[in-house]
Design a protein around this motif. Structure first.
Motif, PDB file in Angstrom:
ATOM      1  N   UNK A   1      -3.003 -14.102 -16.477  1.00 46.44           N
ATOM      2  CA  UNK A   1      -3.799 -14.094 -15.258  1.00 46.44           C
ATOM      3  C   UNK A   1      -3.904 -12.658 -14.746  1.00 46.44           C
ATOM      4  N   UNK A   2      -5.138 -12.203 -14.569  1.00 47.09           N
ATOM      5  CA  UNK A   2      -5.383 -10.851 -14.093  1.00 47.09           C
ATOM      6  C   UNK A   2      -5.764 -10.899 -12.625  1.00 47.09           C
ATOM      7  N   UNK A   3      -4.948 -10.301 -11.765  1.00 48.91           N
ATOM      8  CA  UNK A   3      -5.275 -10.155 -10.352  1.00 48.91           C
ATOM      9  C   UNK A   3      -5.842  -8.745 -10.164  1.00 48.91           C
ATOM     10  N   UNK A   4      -7.087  -8.668  -9.734  1.00 51.50           N
ATOM     11  CA  UNK A   4      -7.751  -7.374  -9.619  1.00 51.50           C
ATOM     12  C   UNK A   4      -8.516  -7.289  -8.302  1.00 51.50           C
TER      13      UNK A   4
ATOM     14  N   UNK B   1       1.328 -11.725  -7.089  1.00 51.07           N
ATOM     15  CA  UNK B   1       1.733 -11.849  -8.491  1.00 51.07           C
ATOM     16  C   UNK B   1       3.254 -11.897  -8.615  1.00 51.07           C
ATOM     17  N   UNK B   2       3.931 -11.053  -7.835  1.00 48.30           N
ATOM     18  CA  UNK B   2       5.398 -11.048  -7.873  1.00 48.30           C
ATOM     19  C   UNK B   2       5.975 -12.379  -7.405  1.00 48.30           C
ATOM     20  N   UNK B   3       5.415 -12.921  -6.327  1.00 46.23           N
ATOM     21  CA  UNK B   3       5.887 -14.210  -5.806  1.00 46.23           C
ATOM     22  C   UNK B   3       5.644 -15.332  -6.809  1.00 46.23           C
ATOM     23  N   UNK B   4       4.504 -15.304  -7.441  1.00 50.55           N
ATOM     24  CA  UNK B   4       4.189 -16.342  -8.423  1.00 50.55           C
ATOM     25  C   UNK B   4       5.148 -16.273  -9.603  1.00 50.55           C
TER      26      UNK B   4
ATOM     27  N   UNK C   1       7.067 -19.882  -9.873  1.00 54.50           N
ATOM     28  CA  UNK C   1       6.397 -20.826 -10.766  1.00 54.50           C
ATOM     29  C   UNK C   1       7.125 -20.906 -12.111  1.00 54.50           C
ATOM     30  N   UNK C   2       7.632 -22.068 -12.508  1.00 60.33           N
ATOM     31  CA  UNK C   2       8.277 -22.194 -13.821  1.00 60.33           C
ATOM     32  C   UNK C   2       7.312 -21.848 -14.952  1.00 60.33           C
ATOM     33  N   UNK C   3       7.801 -21.085 -15.901  1.00 61.74           N
ATOM     34  CA  UNK C   3       6.981 -20.709 -17.046  1.00 61.74           C
ATOM     35  C   UNK C   3       6.043 -19.557 -16.787  1.00 61.74           C
ATOM     36  N   UNK C   4       6.082 -18.990 -15.562  1.00 60.04           N
ATOM     37  CA  UNK C   4       5.208 -17.872 -15.210  1.00 60.04           C
ATOM     38  C   UNK C   4       6.062 -16.620 -15.030  1.00 60.04           C
ATOM     39  N   UNK C   5       5.649 -15.514 -15.634  1.00 59.39           N
ATOM     40  CA  UNK C   5       6.386 -14.251 -15.537  1.00 59.39           C
ATOM     41  C   UNK C   5       5.433 -13.158 -15.078  1.00 59.39           C
ATOM     42  N   UNK C   6       5.890 -12.361 -14.105  1.00 57.80           N
ATOM     43  CA  UNK C   6       5.148 -11.195 -13.646  1.00 57.80           C
ATOM     44  C   UNK C   6       5.832  -9.943 -14.203  1.00 57.80           C
ATOM     45  N   UNK C   7       5.220  -9.274 -15.184  1.00 55.89           N
ATOM     46  CA  UNK C   7       5.838  -8.054 -15.725  1.00 55.89           C
ATOM     47  C   UNK C   7       6.061  -6.982 -14.653  1.00 55.89           C
ATOM     48  N   UNK C   8       5.193  -6.914 -13.646  1.00 56.14           N
ATOM     49  CA  UNK C   8       5.328  -6.028 -12.485  1.00 56.14           C
ATOM     50  C   UNK C   8       5.438  -4.561 -12.891  1.00 56.14           C
ATOM     51  N   UNK C   9       4.327  -4.019 -13.336  1.00 55.34           N
ATOM     52  CA  UNK C   9       4.289  -2.629 -13.786  1.00 55.34           C
ATOM     53  C   UNK C   9       4.733  -1.642 -12.708  1.00 55.34           C
TER      54      UNK C   9
END
Length: 432
Positions: A59-62, A102-105, A109-117
């Motif tokens: 998922x791209x948040x832009x 994105x960080x909160x998600x 959210x199970x199975x969801x990872x935010x790499x957080x550049x």
């Protein structure tokens, strides 16, 4: 670095962040989605790496200020795009911004990872792992190193003991270049980017775009952040020269080996170049009026020889053919194919429309109106029929054919037109 996967340097941070997260167990077989706020390059690279490694969704948040071309690229690479209003570069703590969401998600959210550049040290460690050693191996006497500062991923490419001077290049205040940040935005990033640079140079977007276009025209196909970095190098060298300290950077051969990072390519930013730079930077477009005329398709299969045209008219077993004669009315009345229709657009004394843009523009406007389905004379008369268009030399007929094809009719034009001596005499209606 513009020639790694995804054509941008962020492929390396993306790879390192995902690999390290797998090693730490943060990304596992249960991970089905990665989510990241990005100006485009990082999340595109994450999408490619994730696809290779079998992670189903990214998922791209832009920002909603992203260009249409970049949005299309994100979708081209299979990313699920969500737009965010507000600042282009939101601070991490802004609950309305994409970085925060994105960080909160990624936490909840199970199975969801935010790499957080923005806060993931494996971002910049990718360049300590790969980029820096590669540069040093090729240029061990490096004296000046410069990189634009985005998520500060390039801050620690080279150890301070390697290059005499390391330059971090930021965008000028209240200015924007895709990727790099201004100093006030960098203050919200927790990476120790200040320790990675001896000097910070601020460069405006005009200079960045202008320099990257100059580089591209000389064969180094790079985007605006690359121009930003190179201008930063030049500004730094000019200041050292002015202060009388430039010679301190020279090696034993009297040279000053410099490296700047070319982070990506220019193509996704092409529209921005024409917005940022004055028209004097570009050659004008000849026949620009054709942008709004003659936009319908052509196909060589729709153009027939005079012999084929006559065969179509005499083939009793085939569908009935209607001839559309595009000569002037007086010529049509004097002699024409029996049963044909006449559309006089004043073409007899006109130049070849395909060699004279004003003529093509005018003829297209007339024919597009006359041959529309709503036209009183040619709407119902041509509906559902095969149409053979003919004109003096075939050029106007060709244009009419394209227009009729766009309308959905099975239309053909005769190559060479009446001047090619088409059709047998028995098919003519002649007036003395």
């Amino acid at each position: 670095m513009s020639h790694v996967p995804a054509a941008n340097i962020k492929s390396l941070p993306a790879l390192n962040m995902i690999l390290r997260a797998q090693e730490a167990g943060e990304i596992s077989n249960e991970t089905h989605t990665l989510v990241e706020y990005s100006s485009g390059s990082t999340v595109t690279s994450i999408g490619i790496v994730a696809h290779i490694l079998g992670i189903p969704k990214v998922k791209a948040y832009v920002t909603n200020k992203t260009t249409e071309v970049k949005l299309q690229l994100l979708r081209f690479f299979g990313l699920d795009v969500t737009l965010f209003g507000g600042p282009v570069h939101p601070v991490h703590s802004d609950p309305n911004g994409g970085i925060f969401v994105a960080a909160e998600e990624g936490k909840k959210e199970p199975g969801v990872v935010n790499p957080d550049q923005y806060f993931n040290r494996t971002n910049y460690e990718s360049h300590m792992r790969w980029t820096g050693p590669q540069i040093y191996a090729q240029l061990p006497e490096i004296k000046v190193f410069a990189a634009s500062m985005g998520t500060a991923g390039k801050s620690f490419i080279l150890d301070a003991s390697v290059a005499s001077s390391s330059i971090g290049v930021a965008t000028a205040p209240e200015d924007r270049v895709p990727g790099p940040r201004s100093l006030n935005v960098l203050l919200d990033i927790e990476f120790p980017w200040r320790e990675g640079h001896d000097v910070v140079e601020e460069v405006g977007s005009f200079e960045a775009y202008e320099k990257s276009m100059e580089l591209s025209r000389n064969g180094l196909l790079v985007g605006p952040s690359s121009g930003l970095a190179l201008v930063g190098v030049f500004n730094f060298l000019a200041k050292r020269k002015e202060s009388g300290t430039l010679d301190e950077l020279r090696n034993s051969n009297g040279e000053i080996p410099c490296v700047f990072i070319a982070a990506d390519q220019p193509f996704q930013y092409i529209g921005d170049y024409f917005k940022k730079l004055p028209s004097s930077h570009f050659c004008p477009v000849t026949n620009e009026e054709l942008f709004t005329s003659d936009r319908y398709p052509y196909n060589m299969d729709w153009e027939v020889t005079p012999e084929k045209g006559q065969q179509m008219l005499t083939d009793n077993g085939g569908p009935a053919v209607c001839v559309l004669d595009l000569r002037n009315e007086d010529d049509f009345n004097a002699s024409h194919i029996t049963g044909s229709l006449n559309a006089d657009v004043g073409a007899r004394d006109l130049p070849n429309p395909y060699k004279h843009a004003p003529t093509l523009t005018d003829l297209f406007r007339k024919l597009d109106s006359r041959l529309s389905a709503e036209d009183a004379a040619f709407g119902a008369a041509l509906k559902g029929r095969r149409v053979l268009t003919v004109s003096y030399d075939g050029n106007v007929a060709r244009l009419a054919m394209s227009i009729l094809r766009n309308r959905g009719l099975e239309a053909y034009c005769v190559q060479g037109g009446y001047e090619a001596g088409i059709f047998g005499a028995g098919m003519w209606t002649t007036v003395d």
